[in-house]
Design a protein around this motif. Structure first.
Motif, PDB file in Angstrom:
ATOM      1  N   UNK A  58      54.717  60.901  -0.040  1.00  0.00           N
ATOM      2  CA  UNK A  58      54.833  62.020  -0.984  1.00  0.00           C
ATOM      3  C   UNK A  58      54.550  63.353  -0.292  1.00  0.00           C
ATOM      4  N   UNK A  59      55.066  64.436  -0.888  1.00  0.00           N
ATOM      5  CA  UNK A  59      54.714  65.758  -0.375  1.00  0.00           C
ATOM      6  C   UNK A  59      53.269  66.060  -0.782  1.00  0.00           C
ATOM      7  N   UNK A  64      57.664  65.277  -4.868  1.00  0.00           N
ATOM      8  CA  UNK A  64      58.815  64.551  -4.338  1.00  0.00           C
ATOM      9  C   UNK A  64      58.321  63.512  -3.332  1.00  0.00           C
ATOM     10  N   UNK A  65      59.175  62.526  -3.036  1.00  0.00           N
ATOM     11  CA  UNK A  65      58.844  61.488  -2.064  1.00  0.00           C
ATOM     12  C   UNK A  65      59.862  61.505  -0.938  1.00  0.00           C
ATOM     13  N   UNK A  75      65.183  62.112   0.141  1.00  0.00           N
ATOM     14  CA  UNK A  75      64.142  62.662  -0.730  1.00  0.00           C
ATOM     15  C   UNK A  75      64.407  62.218  -2.163  1.00  0.00           C
ATOM     16  N   UNK A  76      63.397  61.614  -2.787  1.00  0.00           N
ATOM     17  CA  UNK A  76      63.484  61.259  -4.200  1.00  0.00           C
ATOM     18  C   UNK A  76      62.887  62.398  -5.016  1.00  0.00           C
ATOM     19  N   UNK A  77      63.697  62.967  -5.899  1.00  0.00           N
ATOM     20  CA  UNK A  77      63.255  64.025  -6.805  1.00  0.00           C
ATOM     21  C   UNK A  77      63.080  63.422  -8.193  1.00  0.00           C
ATOM     22  N   UNK A  78      61.987  63.766  -8.839  1.00  0.00           N
ATOM     23  CA  UNK A  78      61.749  63.335 -10.217  1.00  0.00           C
ATOM     24  C   UNK A  78      61.971  64.540 -11.100  1.00  0.00           C
ATOM     25  N   UNK A  79      63.092  64.563 -11.787  1.00  0.00           N
ATOM     26  CA  UNK A  79      63.351  65.669 -12.700  1.00  0.00           C
ATOM     27  C   UNK A  79      62.525  65.499 -13.967  1.00  0.00           C
ATOM     28  N   UNK A 147      60.923  51.575  -5.285  1.00  0.00           N
ATOM     29  CA  UNK A 147      59.473  51.542  -5.061  1.00  0.00           C
ATOM     30  C   UNK A 147      58.863  52.917  -5.324  1.00  0.00           C
ATOM     31  N   UNK A 148      59.504  53.980  -4.831  1.00  0.00           N
ATOM     32  CA  UNK A 148      59.000  55.339  -5.061  1.00  0.00           C
ATOM     33  C   UNK A 148      58.991  55.673  -6.552  1.00  0.00           C
ATOM     34  N   UNK A 149      60.056  55.285  -7.271  1.00  0.00           N
ATOM     35  CA  UNK A 149      60.078  55.491  -8.729  1.00  0.00           C
ATOM     36  C   UNK A 149      58.930  54.743  -9.388  1.00  0.00           C
TER      37      UNK A 149
END
Length: 195
Positions: A58-59, A64-65, A75-79, A147-149
């Motif tokens: 994670x940042x 973000x991850x 990069x995984x963004x969570x809106x 996994x990040x989600x």
């Protein structure tokens, strides 16, 4: 045999301990290791031969991850947590949540469903997420994104939020000025209730 599917225990992240991901025949695909104390902890991904081949990091605010696999980074963004995710680098729009599968990773270019995630019983491991990619080369990044989600949802982390297209110029300027701060799950619920 085409190995375009992987199976991850459904309760793996809730247990806060290391776990494995398997191929359909039960062979080890990836081994996932981390300290699992908080959302900010780095998670390491090991290949079937035992060498480290990636990480989920994670940042600073865990907004973000960074999904690092071999020499590539995404990069995984969570809106909006539990609703809307995006994988930069793969151009995948993910509508949905792993807490209520099934869900699809949809390509932004042509809106083709690239990855499908559902829950199925799997060989003496109980209920597992079946992560099926059309392209075998995309399976690892799809597993890392799931996994990040899961980490984001397990710890109810911050979301970036979605810009309101009807917002005034002043509101858009404020959003730009304060971008990157993140919204808590409770703030998102309040916004939903206000709509």
């Amino acid at each position: 045999m085409k190995n375009n599917k992987a199976y991850m225990p459904k309760d793996a992240l809730a247990r806060h301990e290391d776990f494995d991901v398997w191929y359909p025949d039960g062979e080890l695909f990836l081994s996932i290791r981390g300290t699992w104390r908080s959302e900010r902890d780095k998670v390491l991904i090991f290949g079937r031969m035992g060498g480290e081949m990636g990480a989920i990091k994670p940042d600073a605010k865990a907004l973000t991850y960074y999904l690092k696999l071999e020499r590539w980074e995404y990069v995984l963004h969570t809106r909006r947590i539990f609703q809307d995710y995006y994988v930069n680098g793969m151009r995948w729009q993910i509508d949905g949540t792993i807490s209520e599968p099934p869900l699809y990773f949809v390509k932004e270019d042509d809106f083709e469903k690239d990855v499908h995630v559902r829950v199925v019983p799997f060989k003496n491991h109980g209920e597992c997420f079946e992560i099926r990619a059309k392209d075998v080369a995309k399976l690892r990044i799809a597993v890392a994104a799931v996994i990040a989600m899961g980490i984001k949802e397990e710890y109810r982390g911050l979301s970036e939020g979605i810009e309101d297209p009807s917002a005034s110029k002043l509101a858009k300027a404020k959003n730009w000025l304060f971008a990157g701060k993140g919204k808590t799950y409770e703030q998102l619920l309040e916004e939903e209730a206000a709509r």
